[in-house]
Scaffold this motif. Sequence first.
Motif, PDB file in Angstrom:
ATOM      1  N   GLU A   1      36.907  35.458  44.651  1.00  0.00           N
ATOM      2  CA  GLU A   1      36.395  36.426  43.730  1.00  0.00           C
ATOM      3  C   GLU A   1      38.007  37.116  43.256  1.00  0.00           C
ATOM      4  OE1 GLU A   1      35.288  40.594  45.430  1.00  0.00           O
ATOM      5  OE2 GLU A   1      33.369  40.032  46.056  1.00  0.00           O
TER       6      GLU A   1
ATOM      7  N   SER B   1      37.080  38.263  34.211  1.00  0.00           N
ATOM      8  CA  SER B   1      36.002  38.269  34.617  1.00  0.00           C
ATOM      9  C   SER B   1      35.850  39.816  34.624  1.00  0.00           C
ATOM     10  CB  SER B   1      35.484  38.443  35.639  1.00  0.00           C
ATOM     11  OG  SER B   1      35.199  37.003  36.311  1.00  0.00           O
TER      12      SER B   1
ATOM     13  N   VAL C   1      32.788  41.788  38.815  1.00  0.00           N
ATOM     14  CA  VAL C   1      32.712  40.252  40.112  1.00  0.00           C
ATOM     15  C   VAL C   1      32.031  41.276  40.317  1.00  0.00           C
ATOM     16  CG1 VAL C   1      33.654  39.366  41.397  1.00  0.00           C
ATOM     17  CG2 VAL C   1      34.632  39.646  39.006  1.00  0.00           C
TER      18      VAL C   1
END
Length: 513
Positions: free
Chosen positions: A116, A123, A126
């Motif tokens: 993560e 991103s 997530v």
Amino acid sequence: MNGAESLVHTLLGSGVDTCFANPGTSEMHFVAALDRIPGMRCVLGLQENIVTGMADGYYRMARKPAATLLHCGPGLANGLANLHNARRARSGIVNVVGDQATYHRPLDAQLTADTEGWARPVSGWVRTATDSKRVGADAAVAVQAARTAPGQIATLILPADTAWNEGGMVAEALPVPAPIAPDPQAVRNAARVLREKRNVLILLGGEALRAEAQALAWRLAQACGAKVLAEMSNARVERGAGRLPLERVPYMADAAIAALAEFEHIILVNAKAPVGFFAYPGKPSLHYPESAGVHLLTRYEQDPLAGLKALVEELGAPESPLPDTGPRPGIARGAPTPEGLAQTLAALLPEGGIVVDESVSFGRGFFQHTHAAAPHDWLQITGGAIGCGMPLATGAAIGTGGQRRVVNLQADGSAMYTLQALWTQAREKLPVTTVLLSNRKYQILIGEYRNVGANPGPTAMSMLDLSNPDLDWLRLAGGMGVEAARATTLEQCGDLMRQSFSHDAPFLIELMI
């Protein structure tokens, strides 16, 4: 149904029918589900940065997200450079990243990583799946996030047990939010600037670089005495005969500062005010005058076409014919030069062609010599992370169903980052012509070395030079299954380009520059 099967069904139901993959052990249940469930085109890349670059090129042309399949945190890390480029291009991608089973993760096995943490900087969304029953719902939200304007990267981390456990449920596709409408106050302010002020620049980026939006910007410029430019680096520009011969903000600091010096006001249409790619000693980071007023018409997540139409209506800007791009040029002759290669490309590029430009330093002036080419799309490196060109070209070809010729203008140094993309082009039988610009050095870095006030000596040149030994691109391409030939003149390059365009297969031209 297990979690992996619910994932595949949900992706397909949400319109994601292509998966660029480099799988590993943790993803085998997802691979098995892809094997059992028809409808997903699976494209293998031989390194994750190729996988993510292909997904970027696919989105830029298909205008819908593909999935990637990446092997745990290190696999995601391998793909981060081209995810960085994709984020700057505002491409929609659904990353599916395998991970340790939820109960195995606390044991800190070798592939355990902060997946993560690595995903978040590239991103917009997530999530780590926690239960097979939720995988389908998580996938539906990921696709919705990826398709939300202007397009963003969604990363779904899939622990192995959430893939293999039973209880998976297919989720329905979620509605995609429409692009945000332009702010009427922003439209009125832009109209005031165009009506009352002098030396105004309309700066276009993102979706504002489609042909229809460019034509509206030209109407505004003609009605109000303004000028129009594109941002320096752009995900996709619609160009060629019958379209606006649009130039972009120069890359080099001195050239950009000179080009923007006249402007007292800048109206941003899905763009940002120009800043330097790098900082340099004694040079400003802002490339436009500090005294200039900067005005926002539309943000990235807003609809630029609606904003430009509203601005045209507000000002009553009449129709205005686009400038004539002139006749299509002939093939240039003699030793390769940037101008000659651009002219040759303009002479030969088929209608509907796609140019993927990672020419870096050699290609900075290509735009002005290719305005009269047949109508085409031009894709650029958007985040500065080199190694995007070959994967981007591969994904663009797949995103258009292999129906449009792709020409990859490719610097040799950056090509070495992701040359395995040629193998995927060969396997998928894609119509990609790579013009490999072979100067056997990192020319851009030699220029940047001088930009900071130094001349490279022997030690520096050893780090900027690609000879000793020379790269043999004919053998490198052949080893990947791609036919290749060498050109030392523009006539030879033109002949090879023309020949390659007649075959639905990849071809590489090593152009000695």
